[in-house]
Design a protein around this motif. Structure first.
Motif, PDB file in Angstrom:
ATOM      1  N   LYS A  89       0.842  -1.190   0.000  1.00 23.80           N
ATOM      2  CA  LYS A  89       0.000   0.000   0.000  1.00 23.80           C
ATOM      3  C   LYS A  89       0.879   1.242   0.000  1.00 23.80           C
ATOM      4  CE  LYS A  89      -1.796   1.841   3.729  1.00 23.80           C
ATOM      5  NZ  LYS A  89      -1.308   3.220   3.548  1.00 23.80           N
ATOM      6  N   GLY A  90       0.574   2.162  -0.877  1.00 23.86           N
ATOM      7  CA  GLY A  90       1.296   3.426  -0.894  1.00 23.86           C
ATOM      8  C   GLY A  90       1.090   4.197   0.390  1.00 23.86           C
ATOM      9  N   GLN A  91       2.109   4.927   0.819  1.00 25.90           N
ATOM     10  CA  GLN A  91       2.039   5.669   2.069  1.00 25.90           C
ATOM     11  C   GLN A  91       1.072   6.847   1.997  1.00 25.90           C
ATOM     12  OE1 GLN A  91       4.756   4.529   0.569  1.00 25.90           O
ATOM     13  NE2 GLN A  91       6.278   3.844   2.035  1.00 25.90           N
ATOM     14  N   PHE A  92       0.562   7.121   0.812  1.00 27.53           N
ATOM     15  CA  PHE A  92      -0.366   8.234   0.614  1.00 27.53           C
ATOM     16  C   PHE A  92      -1.782   7.742   0.352  1.00 27.53           C
ATOM     17  CE2 PHE A  92       2.097   7.012  -3.030  1.00 27.53           C
ATOM     18  CZ  PHE A  92       1.138   6.650  -3.950  1.00 27.53           C
ATOM     19  N   GLU A 123       0.715  -3.522   4.480  1.00 22.68           N
ATOM     20  CA  GLU A 123       0.582  -2.202   5.108  1.00 22.68           C
ATOM     21  C   GLU A 123       1.964  -1.563   5.202  1.00 22.68           C
ATOM     22  OE1 GLU A 123       0.049   1.201   6.818  1.00 22.68           O
ATOM     23  OE2 GLU A 123      -1.637   0.044   6.076  1.00 22.68           O
ATOM     24  N   ARG A 124       2.064  -0.329   4.721  1.00 22.31           N
ATOM     25  CA  ARG A 124       3.351   0.372   4.699  1.00 22.31           C
ATOM     26  C   ARG A 124       3.352   1.625   5.548  1.00 22.31           C
ATOM     27  NH1 ARG A 124       7.740  -0.752   3.458  1.00 22.31           N
ATOM     28  NH2 ARG A 124       8.218   0.793   1.926  1.00 22.31           N
ATOM     29  N   GLY A 125       2.262   1.906   6.220  1.00 24.84           N
ATOM     30  CA  GLY A 125       2.188   3.117   7.014  1.00 24.84           C
ATOM     31  C   GLY A 125       1.703   4.294   6.194  1.00 24.84           C
ATOM     32  N   VAL A 167       4.151   6.769   9.805  1.00 22.77           N
ATOM     33  CA  VAL A 167       3.413   6.298  10.967  1.00 22.77           C
ATOM     34  C   VAL A 167       2.577   5.090  10.571  1.00 22.77           C
ATOM     35  CG1 VAL A 167       1.652   6.908  12.670  1.00 22.77           C
ATOM     36  CG2 VAL A 167       3.309   8.624  11.911  1.00 22.77           C
ATOM     37  N   SER A 168       2.643   4.042  11.384  1.00 15.49           N
ATOM     38  CA  SER A 168       1.814   2.867  11.147  1.00 15.49           C
ATOM     39  C   SER A 168       0.576   2.954  12.026  1.00 15.49           C
ATOM     40  CB  SER A 168       2.583   1.586  11.465  1.00 15.49           C
ATOM     41  OG  SER A 168       3.612   1.405  10.527  1.00 15.49           O
ATOM     42  N   ASP A 169      -0.578   2.968  11.392  1.00 17.75           N
ATOM     43  CA  ASP A 169      -1.859   3.004  12.083  1.00 17.75           C
ATOM     44  C   ASP A 169      -2.386   1.569  12.080  1.00 17.75           C
ATOM     45  OD1 ASP A 169      -4.450   3.306  12.966  1.00 17.75           O
ATOM     46  OD2 ASP A 169      -4.956   4.902  11.537  1.00 17.75           O
TER      47      ASP A 169
END
Length: 135
Positions: free
Chosen positions: A74-77, A107-109, A118-120
């Protein structure tokens, strides 16, 4: 432009295949262009789509059509629920090719400004809605 850029794709992939066989472990490599999918699939177990390339439809389709597992970062954006559409593209390509729809999402944050990733943890549960394994 004078820096070392690697030993070549096929030579590197052969080494990955040898490592996997020697240690009995699955191997994974990123692919960056559609043309790399078929060649990489001959040597590794998992084709990985980098976070900044996950929206490249042709790249997703080429990876999915190989019948190998595809790990989509997943892109960070990107919001985690938006991975549903990304996975749908890959699934459709695999279905049309008549191969298994073996897809996992990573998941890449999320990026907050410069150098702040940041990792949610809620993203993990949200990405499960894709019905794919979440890494």
């Amino acid at each position: 432009m004078d820096s070392f850029t690697g030993i070549g794709d096929e030579k590197a992939l052969k080494i990955l295949a040898e490592v996997g066989a020697h240690f009995g472990v699955p191997t994974v490599t990123d692919i960056h262009e559609s043309a790399e999918a078929a060649m990489a699939a001959e040597y590794v177990d998992v084709l990985q789509i980098p976070a900044f390339l996950f929206r490249q439809t042709e790249l997703l389709a080429a990876a999915a059509k190989t019948g190998k597992w595809v790990n989509i970062k997943k892109g960070q954006f990107l919001a985690p629920h938006d991975m549903l559409q990304v996975v749908a593209k890959a699934r459709l390509a695999a279905k049309k090719a008549g191969v298994p729809e073996d897809i996992m999402v990573c998941e890449r944050g999320v990026s907050f400004g410069y150098n702040n990733l940041v990792s949610d943890m809620r993203s993990l549960a949200i990405m499960r809605e894709t019905q794919c394994p979440v890494v």
